[in-house]
Design a protein around this motif. Sequence first.
Motif, PDB file in Angstrom:
ATOM      1  N   ALA A  32       0.830  -1.203   0.000  1.00 59.92           N
ATOM      2  CA  ALA A  32       0.000   0.000   0.000  1.00 59.92           C
ATOM      3  C   ALA A  32       0.865   1.252   0.000  1.00 59.92           C
ATOM      4  CB  ALA A  32      -0.922  -0.008   1.210  1.00 59.92           C
ATOM      5  N   LYS A  33       1.956   1.217   0.765  1.00 54.82           N
ATOM      6  CA  LYS A  33       2.868   2.367   0.817  1.00 54.82           C
ATOM      7  C   LYS A  33       3.499   2.626  -0.549  1.00 54.82           C
ATOM      8  CE  LYS A  33       3.961   1.393   5.656  1.00 54.82           C
ATOM      9  NZ  LYS A  33       5.010   0.926   6.604  1.00 54.82           N
ATOM     10  N   ILE A  34       3.926   1.556  -1.222  1.00 56.33           N
ATOM     11  CA  ILE A  34       4.527   1.703  -2.553  1.00 56.33           C
ATOM     12  C   ILE A  34       3.507   2.278  -3.533  1.00 56.33           C
ATOM     13  CG2 ILE A  34       5.439   0.417  -4.535  1.00 56.33           C
ATOM     14  CD1 ILE A  34       6.680  -1.534  -2.477  1.00 56.33           C
ATOM     15  N   LEU A  35       2.290   1.746  -3.503  1.00 55.19           N
ATOM     16  CA  LEU A  35       1.255   2.205  -4.435  1.00 55.19           C
ATOM     17  C   LEU A  35       0.945   3.683  -4.223  1.00 55.19           C
ATOM     18  CD1 LEU A  35      -1.186  -0.847  -4.346  1.00 55.19           C
ATOM     19  CD2 LEU A  35       0.312  -0.162  -6.243  1.00 55.19           C
ATOM     20  N   TYR A  36       0.890   4.103  -2.967  1.00 53.79           N
ATOM     21  CA  TYR A  36       0.580   5.506  -2.721  1.00 53.79           C
ATOM     22  C   TYR A  36       1.755   6.416  -3.061  1.00 53.79           C
ATOM     23  CZ  TYR A  36      -0.409   9.946  -0.574  1.00 53.79           C
ATOM     24  OH  TYR A  36      -0.571  11.291  -0.394  1.00 53.79           O
ATOM     25  N   HIS A  37       2.906   6.138  -2.504  1.00 52.62           N
ATOM     26  CA  HIS A  37       4.030   7.063  -2.631  1.00 52.62           C
ATOM     27  C   HIS A  37       4.650   7.065  -4.032  1.00 52.62           C
ATOM     28  CE1 HIS A  37       4.165   8.431   1.500  1.00 52.62           C
ATOM     29  NE2 HIS A  37       3.987   7.184   1.907  1.00 52.62           N
ATOM     30  N   GLU A  38       4.589   5.939  -4.734  1.00 55.08           N
ATOM     31  CA  GLU A  38       5.229   5.863  -6.049  1.00 55.08           C
ATOM     32  C   GLU A  38       4.260   6.055  -7.203  1.00 55.08           C
ATOM     33  OE1 GLU A  38       7.775   2.483  -6.539  1.00 55.08           O
ATOM     34  OE2 GLU A  38       8.705   2.723  -4.552  1.00 55.08           O
ATOM     35  N   TYR A  39       2.971   5.907  -6.951  1.00 56.67           N
ATOM     36  CA  TYR A  39       2.010   6.003  -8.056  1.00 56.67           C
ATOM     37  C   TYR A  39       0.922   7.068  -7.848  1.00 56.67           C
ATOM     38  CZ  TYR A  39       4.102   1.774  -9.933  1.00 56.67           C
ATOM     39  OH  TYR A  39       4.996   0.866 -10.460  1.00 56.67           O
ATOM     40  N   ALA A  40       0.339   7.129  -6.664  1.00 56.91           N
ATOM     41  CA  ALA A  40      -0.824   8.007  -6.472  1.00 56.91           C
ATOM     42  C   ALA A  40      -0.468   9.425  -6.058  1.00 56.91           C
ATOM     43  CB  ALA A  40      -1.763   7.392  -5.422  1.00 56.91           C
ATOM     44  N   LYS A  41       0.484   9.562  -5.175  1.00 59.73           N
ATOM     45  CA  LYS A  41       0.732  10.828  -4.483  1.00 59.73           C
ATOM     46  C   LYS A  41       0.976  12.001  -5.421  1.00 59.73           C
ATOM     47  CE  LYS A  41       3.696  12.872  -0.917  1.00 59.73           C
ATOM     48  NZ  LYS A  41       4.818  12.613   0.027  1.00 59.73           N
ATOM     49  N   ALA A  42       1.763  11.807  -6.443  1.00 57.01           N
ATOM     50  CA  ALA A  42       2.199  12.918  -7.293  1.00 57.01           C
ATOM     51  C   ALA A  42       1.227  13.253  -8.422  1.00 57.01           C
ATOM     52  CB  ALA A  42       3.575  12.616  -7.887  1.00 57.01           C
ATOM     53  N   MET A  43       0.157  12.486  -8.567  1.00 56.05           N
ATOM     54  CA  MET A  43      -0.771  12.751  -9.655  1.00 56.05           C
ATOM     55  C   MET A  43      -1.481  14.085  -9.447  1.00 56.05           C
ATOM     56  SD  MET A  43      -0.262  10.222 -11.584  1.00 56.05           S
ATOM     57  CE  MET A  43      -1.550  10.383 -12.816  1.00 56.05           C
ATOM     58  N   PRO A  44      -1.635  14.889 -10.510  1.00 59.56           N
ATOM     59  CA  PRO A  44      -2.358  16.165 -10.376  1.00 59.56           C
ATOM     60  C   PRO A  44      -3.805  15.932  -9.953  1.00 59.56           C
ATOM     61  CG  PRO A  44      -1.176  16.030 -12.469  1.00 59.56           C
ATOM     62  CD  PRO A  44      -1.150  14.659 -11.880  1.00 59.56           C
ATOM     63  N   ILE A  45      -4.431  16.979  -9.460  1.00 55.01           N
ATOM     64  CA  ILE A  45      -5.817  16.909  -9.004  1.00 55.01           C
ATOM     65  C   ILE A  45      -6.743  17.528 -10.051  1.00 55.01           C
ATOM     66  CG2 ILE A  45      -7.461  17.909  -7.354  1.00 55.01           C
ATOM     67  CD1 ILE A  45      -5.327  17.539  -5.194  1.00 55.01           C
ATOM     68  N   ILE A  46      -7.769  16.775 -10.407  1.00 49.94           N
ATOM     69  CA  ILE A  46      -8.878  17.320 -11.186  1.00 49.94           C
ATOM     70  C   ILE A  46     -10.077  17.369 -10.245  1.00 49.94           C
ATOM     71  CG2 ILE A  46     -10.465  16.934 -13.102  1.00 49.94           C
ATOM     72  CD1 ILE A  46      -8.212  15.614 -14.637  1.00 49.94           C
ATOM     73  N   ASP A  47     -10.433  18.562  -9.819  1.00 47.95           N
ATOM     74  CA  ASP A  47     -11.535  18.728  -8.865  1.00 47.95           C
ATOM     75  C   ASP A  47     -12.782  19.111  -9.657  1.00 47.95           C
ATOM     76  OD1 ASP A  47     -12.477  18.576  -6.267  1.00 47.95           O
ATOM     77  OD2 ASP A  47     -12.241  20.724  -5.929  1.00 47.95           O
ATOM     78  N   TYR A  48     -13.469  18.096 -10.167  1.00 47.21           N
ATOM     79  CA  TYR A  48     -14.525  18.331 -11.141  1.00 47.21           C
ATOM     80  C   TYR A  48     -15.873  18.696 -10.526  1.00 47.21           C
ATOM     81  CZ  TYR A  48     -15.307  13.334 -10.179  1.00 47.21           C
ATOM     82  OH  TYR A  48     -15.511  12.127  -9.560  1.00 47.21           O
ATOM     83  N   HIS A  49     -15.949  18.775  -9.201  1.00 46.86           N
ATOM     84  CA  HIS A  49     -17.165  19.293  -8.566  1.00 46.86           C
ATOM     85  C   HIS A  49     -16.806  19.898  -7.223  1.00 46.86           C
ATOM     86  CE1 HIS A  49     -21.221  19.848  -7.146  1.00 46.86           C
ATOM     87  NE2 HIS A  49     -20.944  19.150  -6.070  1.00 46.86           N
ATOM     88  N   CYS A  50     -17.052  21.191  -7.081  1.00 47.70           N
ATOM     89  CA  CYS A  50     -16.815  21.871  -5.805  1.00 47.70           C
ATOM     90  C   CYS A  50     -17.706  23.100  -5.741  1.00 47.70           C
ATOM     91  CB  CYS A  50     -15.343  22.257  -5.652  1.00 47.70           C
ATOM     92  SG  CYS A  50     -14.820  23.573  -6.778  1.00 47.70           S
ATOM     93  N   HIS A  51     -17.673  23.763  -4.595  1.00 50.54           N
ATOM     94  CA  HIS A  51     -18.499  24.960  -4.387  1.00 50.54           C
ATOM     95  C   HIS A  51     -17.649  26.171  -4.029  1.00 50.54           C
ATOM     96  CE1 HIS A  51     -22.343  22.697  -4.404  1.00 50.54           C
ATOM     97  NE2 HIS A  51     -21.629  21.737  -3.834  1.00 50.54           N
TER      98      HIS A  51
END
Length: 482
Positions: A32-51
């Motif tokens: 889980a640590k590898i998946l988050y730190h090496e794959y998920a963490k650095a991905m840009p954010i698309i915030d497609y619904h907010c107020h």
Amino acid sequence: MKAVIEQKITSNDHQDVKPFLDDSFILENQTAKILYHEYAKAMPIIDYHCHISPKDIAENRRFNNITEIWLEGDHYKWRAMRTNGVDEAFCTGDKTPEEKFNKWAETVPYTLRNPLYHWTHLELKQPFGIDKVLSPSTASEIYKECNAKLAQEHFTVQGLIKKANVEIICTTDDPIDDLRYHQQIKSSDFDVKVLPAWRPDNVMAVEHPKQYNAYIQQLSEVSGIEINSYQSLLEALQKRHDFFHENGCCLSDHGLNYISASDYTKSEIEEIFSIIRKGNTLTPSQIELFKSAMLYDLAIMDHAKGWVQQFHLGALRNNSTRMMRELGPDTGFDSIGDFSQAESLSRFLNKLDDTNSLTKTIIYNLNPSDNEVFGTMIGNFQDGSVAGKLQYGSGWWFLDQKEGMEKQINALSNLGLLSRFIGMLTDSRSFLSYSRHEYFRRILCNLFGKDIEAGLLPNDIKHVGKIIQDICYNNAKSYFNF
């Protein structure tokens, strides 16, 4: 001997207790640590619904203190403070910013196991770099440290958005909005894309004739069309729909108890519209017929332009009449409703699908007892034209917490294709809420990591890592054609 035993019971020094909110937060194993730190963490954010406010972005607002950015408009925190016995003056009243902050600091220690405890400390850590636990004893220090950071050049609204690695934001905008702040942002050198999203809830709100007619008059003025019939109402909405499209809008959103999908005739809807334009109150059956027609016609507009339509379903709003009267909506007096969802939702989607007029659609569920209903409903109308054409949206509002997200992810995994999911959004009014994307990503990686180490999934980190990156970013990028 008794003293020794009591010492062991009351001390955790010898136990393997994980520190709170370290780099392994929520991540229960190495995979889980590898998946988050090496794959998920650095991905840009698309915030497609907010107020969040496009005005604040356009003007690059600088907040005077942490209370302004953290507590103003945050009905999640107000709700917890009231429950903790805090007077309304410290929530929405006229107490000073520091007094309000101190009351929140007094409440935080009592939010253990509420997601507010996690969100609070995630938001202190990013962007403020504060890893202290908020409590009355640390309140003054944290208040001063946050305020000092907010005074720095890169802690303006635009700076906070950039620090959070946000690439695209879709706000929530009424059809009568002139979108001037979106236009101002677009013409500036701010390189984060900020797009409007069409939210026509006021066009549906026929329960209150006086307010409704005042709104229709505003719509008439901005569209330049005299609205004296249901058909002219549609013409005015179409003109505004075109205007939104010209300004980059590519998605709509509806906040509804449930989908209205009764059978009606055009003459019935014209008659109902005439009744309400005269200021008369509609019967429940007339309200249902009008909403059914309005919702369908708006969906046809969305399909014609290739927009994505979103439906947030299941909230029971404004439960306290007294507080609605004193404070207005969106102040913390809403809850989960137990509306019947499946049959009317199916009728609505089927009516559009039957004439090949069903655009890409996201449905969000607020009642966890309906998770599997929504998880199976989207499968009924997938047609192979688009991967994940119908989406079961992320856990929202009362369900955008660890258990709620896990239940939504598990329902989608069991009944659809999690790999085609378009992931998380903030649904927030705060510029500090981008940590909810981190929260979601950690939860997602932990679920995959546990399955891999339990032998339930292959130990193919590269493939699973790609799926996680798709869910965190790539799927949304493709789905919305950003």
